[in-house]
Design a protein around this motif. Structure first.
Motif, PDB file in Angstrom:
ATOM      1  N   ALA A  95      13.169   1.160   2.298  1.00  0.00           N
ATOM      2  CA  ALA A  95      12.159   2.176   2.017  1.00  0.00           C
ATOM      3  C   ALA A  95      10.799   1.507   1.856  1.00  0.00           C
ATOM      4  O   ALA A  95      10.704   0.321   1.522  1.00  0.00           O
ATOM      5  CB  ALA A  95      12.512   2.954   0.748  1.00  0.00           C
ATOM      6  N   VAL A  96       9.754   2.285   2.102  1.00  0.00           N
ATOM      7  CA  VAL A  96       8.381   1.826   1.876  1.00  0.00           C
ATOM      8  C   VAL A  96       7.632   2.960   1.181  1.00  0.00           C
ATOM      9  O   VAL A  96       7.679   4.110   1.626  1.00  0.00           O
ATOM     10  CB  VAL A  96       7.675   1.442   3.186  1.00  0.00           C
ATOM     11  N   LEU A  97       6.948   2.612   0.084  1.00  0.00           N
ATOM     12  CA  LEU A  97       6.206   3.598  -0.702  1.00  0.00           C
ATOM     13  C   LEU A  97       4.725   3.276  -0.659  1.00  0.00           C
ATOM     14  O   LEU A  97       4.305   2.167  -0.980  1.00  0.00           O
ATOM     15  CB  LEU A  97       6.695   3.579  -2.156  1.00  0.00           C
ATOM     16  N   ASP A  98       3.935   4.253  -0.233  1.00  0.00           N
ATOM     17  CA  ASP A  98       2.469   4.162  -0.280  1.00  0.00           C
ATOM     18  C   ASP A  98       1.980   5.104  -1.372  1.00  0.00           C
ATOM     19  O   ASP A  98       2.369   6.280  -1.400  1.00  0.00           O
ATOM     20  CB  ASP A  98       1.857   4.610   1.048  1.00  0.00           C
ATOM     21  N   VAL A  99       1.098   4.609  -2.225  1.00  0.00           N
ATOM     22  CA  VAL A  99       0.480   5.455  -3.242  1.00  0.00           C
ATOM     23  C   VAL A  99      -1.030   5.316  -3.135  1.00  0.00           C
ATOM     24  O   VAL A  99      -1.574   4.206  -3.253  1.00  0.00           O
ATOM     25  CB  VAL A  99       0.919   5.069  -4.670  1.00  0.00           C
ATOM     26  N   TRP A 117      12.915  -4.504  -4.704  1.00  0.00           N
ATOM     27  CA  TRP A 117      11.510  -4.504  -4.326  1.00  0.00           C
ATOM     28  C   TRP A 117      11.212  -5.897  -3.781  1.00  0.00           C
ATOM     29  O   TRP A 117      11.425  -6.900  -4.463  1.00  0.00           O
ATOM     30  CB  TRP A 117      10.661  -4.184  -5.546  1.00  0.00           C
ATOM     31  N   VAL A 118      10.735  -5.977  -2.544  1.00  0.00           N
ATOM     32  CA  VAL A 118      10.595  -7.275  -1.870  1.00  0.00           C
ATOM     33  C   VAL A 118       9.169  -7.452  -1.350  1.00  0.00           C
ATOM     34  O   VAL A 118       8.434  -6.479  -1.150  1.00  0.00           O
ATOM     35  CB  VAL A 118      11.592  -7.403  -0.702  1.00  0.00           C
ATOM     36  N   PRO A 119       8.761  -8.706  -1.084  1.00  0.00           N
ATOM     37  CA  PRO A 119       7.446  -8.954  -0.488  1.00  0.00           C
ATOM     38  C   PRO A 119       7.347  -8.378   0.926  1.00  0.00           C
ATOM     39  O   PRO A 119       8.353  -8.235   1.620  1.00  0.00           O
ATOM     40  CB  PRO A 119       7.351 -10.491  -0.465  1.00  0.00           C
ATOM     41  N   ARG A 120       6.137  -8.073   1.339  1.00  0.00           N
ATOM     42  CA  ARG A 120       5.904  -7.507   2.665  1.00  0.00           C
ATOM     43  C   ARG A 120       6.443  -8.422   3.765  1.00  0.00           C
ATOM     44  O   ARG A 120       7.085  -7.957   4.720  1.00  0.00           O
ATOM     45  CB  ARG A 120       4.406  -7.269   2.864  1.00  0.00           C
ATOM     46  N   SER A 121       6.171  -9.724   3.662  1.00  0.00           N
ATOM     47  CA  SER A 121       6.604 -10.656   4.699  1.00  0.00           C
ATOM     48  C   SER A 121       8.129 -10.684   4.823  1.00  0.00           C
ATOM     49  O   SER A 121       8.676 -10.776   5.929  1.00  0.00           O
ATOM     50  CB  SER A 121       6.076 -12.062   4.395  1.00  0.00           C
ATOM     51  N   TYR A 122       8.804 -10.575   3.678  1.00  0.00           N
ATOM     52  CA  TYR A 122      10.274 -10.558   3.652  1.00  0.00           C
ATOM     53  C   TYR A 122      10.783  -9.306   4.365  1.00  0.00           C
ATOM     54  O   TYR A 122      11.699  -9.363   5.192  1.00  0.00           O
ATOM     55  CB  TYR A 122      10.739 -10.588   2.196  1.00  0.00           C
ATOM     56  N   PHE A 123      10.170  -8.163   4.048  1.00  0.00           N
ATOM     57  CA  PHE A 123      10.600  -6.889   4.635  1.00  0.00           C
ATOM     58  C   PHE A 123      10.403  -6.885   6.143  1.00  0.00           C
ATOM     59  O   PHE A 123      11.304  -6.509   6.913  1.00  0.00           O
ATOM     60  CB  PHE A 123       9.817  -5.751   3.989  1.00  0.00           C
ATOM     61  N   LEU A 124       9.222  -7.315   6.593  1.00  0.00           N
ATOM     62  CA  LEU A 124       8.920  -7.261   8.024  1.00  0.00           C
ATOM     63  C   LEU A 124       9.706  -8.294   8.818  1.00  0.00           C
ATOM     64  O   LEU A 124       9.909  -8.125  10.027  1.00  0.00           O
ATOM     65  CB  LEU A 124       7.420  -7.439   8.248  1.00  0.00           C
ATOM     66  N   ALA A 125      10.130  -9.356   8.157  1.00  0.00           N
ATOM     67  CA  ALA A 125      11.000 -10.318   8.839  1.00  0.00           C
ATOM     68  C   ALA A 125      12.359  -9.696   9.136  1.00  0.00           C
ATOM     69  O   ALA A 125      12.983  -9.980  10.158  1.00  0.00           O
ATOM     70  CB  ALA A 125      11.156 -11.575   7.992  1.00  0.00           C
ATOM     71  N   HIS A 155       1.491  -4.524  -2.294  1.00  0.00           N
ATOM     72  CA  HIS A 155       1.589  -4.917  -3.702  1.00  0.00           C
ATOM     73  C   HIS A 155       2.912  -5.654  -3.837  1.00  0.00           C
ATOM     74  O   HIS A 155       3.959  -5.056  -4.032  1.00  0.00           O
ATOM     75  CB  HIS A 155       1.555  -3.664  -4.576  1.00  0.00           C
ATOM     76  N   ASP A 156       2.869  -6.969  -3.701  1.00  0.00           N
ATOM     77  CA  ASP A 156       4.097  -7.756  -3.576  1.00  0.00           C
ATOM     78  C   ASP A 156       4.562  -8.340  -4.909  1.00  0.00           C
ATOM     79  O   ASP A 156       3.746  -8.798  -5.714  1.00  0.00           O
ATOM     80  CB  ASP A 156       3.887  -8.914  -2.598  1.00  0.00           C
ATOM     81  N   PRO A 157       5.875  -8.373  -5.115  1.00  0.00           N
ATOM     82  CA  PRO A 157       6.412  -9.098  -6.274  1.00  0.00           C
ATOM     83  C   PRO A 157       6.461 -10.591  -5.960  1.00  0.00           C
ATOM     84  O   PRO A 157       6.447 -10.992  -4.794  1.00  0.00           O
ATOM     85  CB  PRO A 157       7.824  -8.521  -6.403  1.00  0.00           C
ATOM     86  N   ALA A 158       6.532 -11.424  -6.985  1.00  0.00           N
ATOM     87  CA  ALA A 158       6.634 -12.868  -6.774  1.00  0.00           C
ATOM     88  C   ALA A 158       7.956 -13.213  -6.096  1.00  0.00           C
ATOM     89  O   ALA A 158       8.033 -14.154  -5.306  1.00  0.00           O
ATOM     90  CB  ALA A 158       6.506 -13.601  -8.106  1.00  0.00           C
ATOM     91  N   LYS A 159       8.990 -12.444  -6.389  1.00  0.00           N
ATOM     92  CA  LYS A 159      10.297 -12.613  -5.769  1.00  0.00           C
ATOM     93  C   LYS A 159      11.003 -11.266  -5.785  1.00  0.00           C
ATOM     94  O   LYS A 159      10.586 -10.360  -6.518  1.00  0.00           O
ATOM     95  CB  LYS A 159      11.120 -13.662  -6.524  1.00  0.00           C
ATOM     96  N   PRO A 160      12.058 -11.083  -4.981  1.00  0.00           N
ATOM     97  CA  PRO A 160      12.770  -9.792  -4.977  1.00  0.00           C
ATOM     98  C   PRO A 160      13.189  -9.367  -6.387  1.00  0.00           C
ATOM     99  O   PRO A 160      13.687 -10.173  -7.167  1.00  0.00           O
ATOM    100  CB  PRO A 160      13.984 -10.070  -4.091  1.00  0.00           C
ATOM    101  N   LEU A 161      12.934  -8.094  -6.673  1.00  0.00           N
ATOM    102  CA  LEU A 161      13.212  -7.550  -8.006  1.00  0.00           C
ATOM    103  C   LEU A 161      14.001  -6.261  -7.874  1.00  0.00           C
ATOM    104  O   LEU A 161      13.669  -5.400  -7.053  1.00  0.00           O
ATOM    105  CB  LEU A 161      11.898  -7.291  -8.744  1.00  0.00           C
ATOM    106  N   SER A 162      15.044  -6.129  -8.671  1.00  0.00           N
ATOM    107  CA  SER A 162      15.873  -4.928  -8.645  1.00  0.00           C
ATOM    108  C   SER A 162      15.030  -3.677  -8.920  1.00  0.00           C
ATOM    109  O   SER A 162      14.226  -3.648  -9.854  1.00  0.00           O
ATOM    110  CB  SER A 162      16.985  -5.047  -9.689  1.00  0.00           C
TER     111      SER A 162
END
Length: 279
Positions: A95-99, A117-125, A155-162
């Motif tokens: 999922a992707v959420l825009d606010v 919740w994952v970083p953008r680069s992780y998701f697009l990879a 708005h990226d987290p430092a690492k994947p977060l539940s």
């Protein structure tokens, strides 16, 4: 009236779960709560977990492979994480959420994968084919490159977060903020009953008193630790007594200066600026 505008893209593991979710949200958009509840049950989720009654201006767009939800919330409402928490356990893959925060004119974008919740680069990879769906097309008038704009919005987290942990933390922060606001109101009421005319001065007094008590606590801890660990009982007791006077005074004075803005450095800067203007 200011509001937060949300765009939520939902990508499911299979077409059946996608169809169920589509029916839930289409019936919500139509105001048919009974049917929405029935299809939510087929999906295995309570309707209350998928939709907040306070959300409004809802629109649903179904496309091959994904579902797009658009809706608005109040400016003080938390992030709409409850549908993600519920759906990730019932067929949602990503999922992707825009606010868009109308009050400040800024956009926050968050990327989610398999309950995290994952970083953008992780998701697009993982999902490069989804980029054109979840990120808006580049506007030449913006003056920057598409990748720069997308990265700035992310708005990226430092690492994947539940997501469940994120939702829990958000709820905790909201509860603490509400409790703090209620405590402030109670303090103001109590001061009003006791004849305190300037409520803000009364609140500052409470905060300063708390700082003084912190200093006293630190002095007590220092005294106990040094008496237990080192020789010279009367030396440490005497020093502890001095600290019990000095630390509360120091903490209280510092806190009062910070709250009142009485710092000497700030005055010096102002004088310097005035001199520069005068010259």
């Amino acid at each position: 009236m200011s509001q937060n505008a949300h765009t939520l893209h939902l990508f499911f593991e299979d077409s059946i779960r996608l169809k169920y979710a589509q029916l839930v949200y289409q019936y919500i958009a139509e105001g048919n709560t009974a049917e929405a509840t029935r299809w939510a049950a087929k999906l295995g989720v309570a309707l209350a977990d998928l939709w907040d009654a306070e959300w409004f201006n809802q629109q649903v767009t179904a496309a091959p492979g994904y579902l797009q939800l658009n809706f608005d919330t109040g400016t003080s409402d938390p992030l709409p994480l409850s549908p993600l928490v519920a759906l990730f356990g019932h067929g949602l893959q990503a999922a992707v959420l825009d606010v868009f925060y109308d009050q400040v004119g800024e956009t926050q974008r968050m990327y989610f994968d398999k309950g995290q919740w994952v970083p953008r680069s992780y998701f697009l990879a993982l999902y490069p084919h989804l980029q054109t769906i979840v990120e808006p097309a580049h506007d030449p008038d913006d003056g920057d490159e598409p990748g720069e704009r997308a990265a700035a919005d992310a708005h990226d987290p430092a690492k994947p977060l539940s997501v469940a942990r994120l939702a829990k933390d958000e709820a905790k922060k909201r509860k603490e903020a509400q409790e703090a606001a209620e405590a402030f109101v109670e303090i103001a009421k109590a001061m009003g009953k006791n004849g305190v005319k300037n409520t803000m001065d009364g609140v500052i007094g409470v905060v300063v008193l708390g700082s003084a008590l912190k200093g006293l606590l630190h002095a007590a801890v220092f005294t106990v630790v040094t008496v237990l660990l080192f020789k010279g009982l009367w030396l440490w007791l005497g020093l502890g007594l001095v600290l019990a006077i000095a630390l509360p005074l120091y903490y209280a004075t510092r806190t009062h200066s910070e709250l009142k803005g009485d710092g000497g450095d700030g005055d010096g800067d102002t004088d310097g600026e005035a001199a520069a203007v005068g010259s």
